[in-house]
Motif scaffolding. Structure first.
Motif, PDB file in Angstrom:
ATOM      1  N   ARG A 181       0.824  -1.213   0.000  1.00 51.23           N
ATOM      2  CA  ARG A 181       0.000   0.000   0.000  1.00 51.23           C
ATOM      3  C   ARG A 181       0.859   1.264   0.000  1.00 51.23           C
ATOM      4  O   ARG A 181       0.541   2.244  -0.680  1.00 51.23           O
ATOM      5  CB  ARG A 181      -0.907  -0.019   1.230  1.00 51.23           C
ATOM      6  CG  ARG A 181      -1.908   1.134   1.269  1.00 51.23           C
ATOM      7  CD  ARG A 181      -2.939   0.940   2.363  1.00 51.23           C
ATOM      8  NE  ARG A 181      -2.352   0.952   3.703  1.00 51.23           N
ATOM      9  CZ  ARG A 181      -2.236  -0.118   4.474  1.00 51.23           C
ATOM     10  NH1 ARG A 181      -2.629  -1.317   4.042  1.00 51.23           N
ATOM     11  NH2 ARG A 181      -1.713  -0.031   5.694  1.00 51.23           N
ATOM     12  N   ILE A 182       1.965   1.245   0.735  1.00 48.41           N
ATOM     13  CA  ILE A 182       2.785   2.447   0.897  1.00 48.41           C
ATOM     14  C   ILE A 182       3.850   2.572  -0.191  1.00 48.41           C
ATOM     15  O   ILE A 182       4.069   3.663  -0.739  1.00 48.41           O
ATOM     16  CB  ILE A 182       3.473   2.427   2.282  1.00 48.41           C
ATOM     17  CG1 ILE A 182       2.425   2.444   3.394  1.00 48.41           C
ATOM     18  CG2 ILE A 182       4.418   3.619   2.442  1.00 48.41           C
ATOM     19  CD1 ILE A 182       2.984   2.093   4.758  1.00 48.41           C
ATOM     20  N   LEU A 183       4.503   1.457  -0.529  1.00 55.16           N
ATOM     21  CA  LEU A 183       5.665   1.497  -1.427  1.00 55.16           C
ATOM     22  C   LEU A 183       5.366   1.031  -2.840  1.00 55.16           C
ATOM     23  O   LEU A 183       6.113   1.355  -3.769  1.00 55.16           O
ATOM     24  CB  LEU A 183       6.797   0.626  -0.844  1.00 55.16           C
ATOM     25  CG  LEU A 183       7.279   0.996   0.554  1.00 55.16           C
ATOM     26  CD1 LEU A 183       8.295  -0.034   1.052  1.00 55.16           C
ATOM     27  CD2 LEU A 183       7.883   2.393   0.570  1.00 55.16           C
ATOM     28  N   GLY A 184       4.288   0.261  -3.004  1.00 59.97           N
ATOM     29  CA  GLY A 184       3.970  -0.286  -4.315  1.00 59.97           C
ATOM     30  C   GLY A 184       4.435  -1.730  -4.456  1.00 59.97           C
ATOM     31  O   GLY A 184       5.257  -2.226  -3.676  1.00 59.97           O
ATOM     32  N   GLN A 185       3.889  -2.395  -5.491  1.00 60.76           N
ATOM     33  CA  GLN A 185       4.128  -3.826  -5.672  1.00 60.76           C
ATOM     34  C   GLN A 185       5.587  -4.164  -5.956  1.00 60.76           C
ATOM     35  O   GLN A 185       6.070  -5.227  -5.561  1.00 60.76           O
ATOM     36  CB  GLN A 185       3.275  -4.332  -6.853  1.00 60.76           C
ATOM     37  CG  GLN A 185       1.774  -4.297  -6.609  1.00 60.76           C
ATOM     38  CD  GLN A 185       1.283  -5.553  -5.906  1.00 60.76           C
ATOM     39  OE1 GLN A 185       2.077  -6.372  -5.477  1.00 60.76           O
ATOM     40  NE2 GLN A 185      -0.026  -5.686  -5.778  1.00 60.76           N
ATOM     41  N   ASP A 186       6.300  -3.264  -6.660  1.00 64.28           N
ATOM     42  CA  ASP A 186       7.613  -3.621  -7.181  1.00 64.28           C
ATOM     43  C   ASP A 186       8.782  -3.067  -6.357  1.00 64.28           C
ATOM     44  O   ASP A 186       9.946  -3.216  -6.749  1.00 64.28           O
ATOM     45  CB  ASP A 186       7.750  -3.124  -8.631  1.00 64.28           C
ATOM     46  CG  ASP A 186       6.730  -3.782  -9.547  1.00 64.28           C
ATOM     47  OD1 ASP A 186       6.419  -4.963  -9.331  1.00 64.28           O
ATOM     48  OD2 ASP A 186       6.251  -3.103 -10.479  1.00 64.28           O
ATOM     49  N   HIS A 187       8.484  -2.438  -5.239  1.00 67.28           N
ATOM     50  CA  HIS A 187       9.574  -1.916  -4.409  1.00 67.28           C
ATOM     51  C   HIS A 187      10.363  -3.089  -3.817  1.00 67.28           C
ATOM     52  O   HIS A 187       9.787  -4.117  -3.448  1.00 67.28           O
ATOM     53  CB  HIS A 187       8.995  -1.039  -3.289  1.00 67.28           C
ATOM     54  CG  HIS A 187      10.027  -0.259  -2.543  1.00 67.28           C
ATOM     55  ND1 HIS A 187      10.797  -0.813  -1.530  1.00 67.28           N
ATOM     56  CD2 HIS A 187      10.434   1.033  -2.658  1.00 67.28           C
ATOM     57  CE1 HIS A 187      11.621   0.110  -1.051  1.00 67.28           C
ATOM     58  NE2 HIS A 187      11.419   1.241  -1.717  1.00 67.28           N
TER      59      HIS A 187
END
Length: 275
Positions: free
Chosen positions: A256-262
Motif C-alpha cells: 500500500r505504501i511502497l507499491g508492488q515492485d519496491h
C-alpha cells in the motif's frame, strides 16, 4: 548507583575529571575528559581504539576532540593515557597508567581496547559541567553508526558485530530519535538471526518493533523493518503462525505504501512464501 557507595566515589571521579581538564596541555585535557564522557555512554565491554579514531576522522560533530586527538595514533593514545593516569579508564594490554604519557603516545597504535568500570561510567554521565556533555550520547551513537558493518550476513563482519552489539544495546535504539542508529539496530537484529541467536534475536527485535510502532507508527519504514526481523525470529524458533501473520501484515502495508515492485515489498513477499 548503589547508596552504599555514598558520595565518596562520585567525588573522586569529579576531582579526577577536574584535574584532567586542567592538565598542562589544556586542549588535550579537555578533549580527554570529553572522550571519557562519550565512552561512558557505551557498554562496559571493551571499546577498540580504532572505533574512536574512525569516528574522529568522519564525524563533523567532533571538532574539539578532533583538534586535540586526531593525530592518530599519537594524539588519541595521549588522551587515553591521561585517562589511565587518573584511574578513570584502562587499556587491555600493559597498565598504561604507570607509564609516562609521551612513552605511551610514541609507542601506541589504534589497536588497543579501552575499558571503563560500569560505576565510573554512570558517574561520568551525570557530570554536566564538562564542555560538550550535552552531546556526549549523540557522539556515542556516532561511534556505533560509524563502525557498524552494513552487511550483517557476511561472516567477515561477525567479529565486529559481536564486539559492537553490547554497545548498541546499551544505547537503547528502541528509544532513539536517530534514524542512523535505528538502521544499525535492525542490522544488528539481522546479525543475531544469521548467527543463530533465536531467543536473543526475538527479544531484541520485539523491543524494537513494539517501541517503534508506538513511537513512530505502524507504517514507518523502521517499524516495518523491525517487524520483518521479528517475523524471521518467530520462524527460526518454529512459531510459524505468528511469523506468517506478521509477514502478511508487513507485506500488505508495504504494498500500500511502497507499491508492488519496491525491493522491500518483494522482500516481504519472499519472507511470507518462506513461512
Amino acid at each position: 548507583i548503589p547508596n552504599t557507595y555514598g558520595d565518596s566515589l562520585s567525588a573522586v571521579v569529579r576531582v579526577a575529571l577536574k584535574r584532567m581538564q586542567s592538565w598542562d596541555d589544556s586542549h588535550l585535557g579537555t578533549a580527554s575528559v570529553q572522550l571519557l564522557q562519550i565512552r561512558s555512554h557505551l557498554a562496559a565491554e571493551p571499546v577498540p581504539m580504532s572505533w574512536i579514531s574512525t569516528t574522529l576522522q568522519h564525524s563533523d560533530a567532533w571538532p574539539e576532540q578532533r583538534e586535540a586527538l586526531a593525530q592518530t595514533p599519537v594524539g588519541l593514545w595521549k588522551g587515553q593515557a591521561l585517562a589511565c593516569r587518573f584511574g578513570l579508564s584502562s587499556m587491555s594490554s600493559e597498565t598504561q597508567s604507570q607509564m609516562p604519557v609521551q612513552a605511551v603516545a610514541s609507542s601506541g597504535s589504534s589497536s588497543g581496547l579501552m575499558k571503563m568500570h560500569r560505576l565510573t561510567a554512570l558517574m561520568i554521565r551525570e557530570v554536566a559541567w564538562i564542555p560538550g556533555s550535552a552531546k556526549a550520547r549523540q557522539l556515542a551513537e556516532d561511534v556505533v553508526v560509524a563502525i557498524h558493518p552494513p552487511d550483517a550476513d557476511s561472516p567477515d563482519n561477525w567479529r565486529t558485530w559481536s564486539q559492537m552489539m553490547p554497545h548498541l544495546v546499551e544505547l537503547d535504539p528502541s528509544q532513539s530519535d536517530n534514524p542512523a542508529l535505528r538502521r544499525a539496530a535492525t542490522r544488528g537484529a539481522r546479525f543475531l538471526l544469521v548467527r543463530g541467536g533465536g531467543q536473543d534475536a526475538e527479544s531484541f527485535a520485539q523491543g524494537l518493533f513494539e517501541s517503534w510502532r508506538r513511537r513512530l507508527g505502524d507504517n514507518h519504514p523502521d517499524s516495518l523493518e523491525a517487524a520483518t526481523m521479528l517475523a524471521h525470529a518467530f520462524c527460526n524458533l518454529g512459531d510459524y503462525e505468528r511469523a506468517r501473520d506478521l509477514d502478511k501484515d508487513t507485506l500488505e502495508r508495504r504494498r500500500r505504501i511502497l507499491g508492488q515492485d519496491h525491493p522491500d515489498t518483494l522482500n516481504s513477499a519472499n519472507a511470507l512464501a518462506v513461512d
